[in-house]
Design an enzyme around this catalytic site. Structure first.
Site, PDB file in Angstrom:
ATOM      1  N   ARG A 185       0.843  -1.207   0.000  1.00  0.00           N
ATOM      2  CA  ARG A 185       0.000   0.000   0.000  1.00  0.00           C
ATOM      3  C   ARG A 185       0.881   1.262   0.000  1.00  0.00           C
ATOM      4  O   ARG A 185       1.047   1.905  -1.032  1.00  0.00           O
ATOM      5  CB  ARG A 185      -0.946  -0.022   1.216  1.00  0.00           C
ATOM      6  N   HIS A 222       5.861   4.741  12.566  1.00  0.00           N
ATOM      7  CA  HIS A 222       5.829   4.669  11.094  1.00  0.00           C
ATOM      8  C   HIS A 222       6.835   5.701  10.594  1.00  0.00           C
ATOM      9  O   HIS A 222       6.561   6.900  10.620  1.00  0.00           O
ATOM     10  CB  HIS A 222       4.399   4.992  10.648  1.00  0.00           C
ATOM     11  N   CYS A 263       4.600   9.172   0.310  1.00  0.00           N
ATOM     12  CA  CYS A 263       3.208   9.604   0.269  1.00  0.00           C
ATOM     13  C   CYS A 263       3.056  10.603  -0.878  1.00  0.00           C
ATOM     14  O   CYS A 263       3.865  11.532  -1.004  1.00  0.00           O
ATOM     15  CB  CYS A 263       2.826  10.257   1.604  1.00  0.00           C
ATOM     16  N   ASN A 322       9.354   4.149   3.182  1.00  0.00           N
ATOM     17  CA  ASN A 322       9.345   3.762   4.594  1.00  0.00           C
ATOM     18  C   ASN A 322      10.666   3.101   4.944  1.00  0.00           C
ATOM     19  O   ASN A 322      11.397   2.653   4.071  1.00  0.00           O
ATOM     20  CB  ASN A 322       8.250   2.715   4.835  1.00  0.00           C
TER      21      ASN A 322
END
Ligand SMILES: CC(C)(COP(=O)([O-])OP(=O)([O-])OC[C@H]1O[C@@H](n2cnc3c(N)ncnc32)[C@H](O)[C@@H]1OP(=O)([O-])[O-])[C@@H](O)C(=O)NCCC(=O)NCCSC(=O)C[C@@](C)(O)CC(=O)[O-]
Length: 352
Positions: free
Chosen positions: A41, A242, A275, A284
């Protein structure tokens, strides 16, 4: 006889108990670290080229077989806003569903939840195509406007009935607070605001709230300060970290979060990601880097079926998906381990 409202409350309480099991286990064995694999995702949502459904399905299947226990598989967001996630319904219908794995989808609003519910009704598979939703907002209005086209307050008002309906349907609900350290539009973030938003998400029934350093600007010191603040209102057992790796501090930030008592870390195989509404932010923290960094420590990584997540398999998956995207894995551990493996193979062949 129970009224329907009392029955709903009882159902919700029992679900919260189930959701809490993972935390009870982690808290009892305080060194157990849960990984939430967000590669399919968060990792893929920002990719410009079309990624075939087959590749996304294969990525999820490979991760689950490697031992990932929690996988974020896609988003039910507007395809106009994030085109790459447009095929999520097909992806989650076609992927394998291993019984010990939680498969989550990101849901921004009622429409996204309705779309998921329609799919659950149509498929009626057991285990279902998805047993968890992630809802998300942010710690600044500027970012919430860019990401959700609304304010923080309005986003929380919209998410509350979404969380309630998902819980009523038996789904787990996880929350995200983006820009928990710095905002790409309005700069340094007030950690009190992060605390308030995290509390609001926990109060609406999120079993866990993930604190997102969306920009990747955090350092171990700022991450620790932010978590200290949030812990004043939300128990640390309900928090996750995160971290994006824009400034190369993500693994250090993972350790800062663990030192604060956090035991759930979001990561992305191959260090994929970024993002769409955080310009310049990189992926990430790579799952391989987290697995490698924790390898010889006091922490144990939880995997499915009471095993751990395989580092070797994760390295291979990181390379496989990166090559599918036309590049090399950016995971530092993934690169080093692959280079060592290739060298050893060359040496073995040379000896024959
Ligand atoms: C929330 C909206 C939809 C509001 O966007 P909007 O334009 O204000 O929505 P709207 O309600 O006005 O609807 C506009 C159109 O979108 C449709 N629509 C409306 N909702 C949906 C839906 N769910 N699924 C499919 N379609 C939808 C709706 O039906 C309508 O269609 P039209 O009449 O024009 O044909 C939009 O802002 C959006 O989709 N935002 C999501 C952005 C996103 O996915 N960002 C990345 C994920 S967050 C992230 O990565 C951060 C995180 C979680 O990883 C943590 C971190 O690192 O910080």
């Amino acid at each position: 006889m129970l009224t329907s409202q009392t029955a709903r409350c009882a159902l919700r309480a029992s679900r919260q108990l189930q959701c809490g099991r993972r935390f009870a286990t982690a808290a009892a064995a305080n060194n157990v670290v849960n990984i939430v694999e967000v590669g399919p995702r968060d990792g893929l949502q920002n990719e410009k080229g079309v990624i075939p459904v087959d590749v996304k399905v294969e990525l999820i299947n490979r991760l689950a077989r490697a031992g990932a226990q929690n996988i974020e598989t896609g988003s039910f967001v507007s395809p106009k806003w994030v085109p790459q996630m447009g095929g999520t319904a097909e992806v989650i219908t076609r992927m394998e569903r291993l019984p010990d794995v939680h498969y989550a989808v990101l849901v921004p609003n009622q429409k996204g939840l309705d779309n998921l519910f329609t799919l659950l009704d149509q498929t009626q598979l057991s285990p279902p195509v998805s047993d968890e939703i992630s809802i998300f907002t942010a710690a600044t209005d500027a970012f919430t406007r860019a990401n959700l086209n609304t304010t923080i307050t309005e986003s929380l008002q919209r998410l509350e009935p979404v969380a309630r309906a998902a819980l009523d349907r038996g789904l787990r609900v996880r929350g995200y607070v983006s820009v928990a350290i710095a905002c790409p539009y309005s700069g340094p973030v007030d950690f009190k605001r992060v605390r308030e938003v995290a509390k609001a998400l926990a109060d609406m029934g999120c079993y866990e709230v993930s604190l997102g350093d969306t920009v990747g600007q955090g350092t171990p010191a700022t991450v620790a300060e932010m978590i200290e603040e949030v812990k004043k209102s939300v128990p640390v057992e309900k928090l996750a970290g995160h971290f994006h790796d824009t400034y190369g501090t993500a693994v250090a930030n993972v350790f800062a979060a663990l030192a604060q008592g956090i035991r759930t870390i979001d990561s992305s195989v191959g260090g994929l990601g970024g993002c769409p509404y955080s310009p310049g932010a990189t992926g990430n923290v790579a799952t391989e880097d987290v697995l490698y960094a924790l390898k010889d420590s006091q922490y144990k990584i939880a995997g499915s079926n009471n095993k751990t997540i395989s580092l070797d398999d994760t390295v291979n998956i990181g390379w496989w998906i990166s090559e599918k995207l036309g590049r090399e894995s950016v995971s530092r551990a993934g690169r080093a381990l692959r280079a060592r493996k290739l060298r050893e193979e060359r040496e073995r062949k040379a000896k024959l």
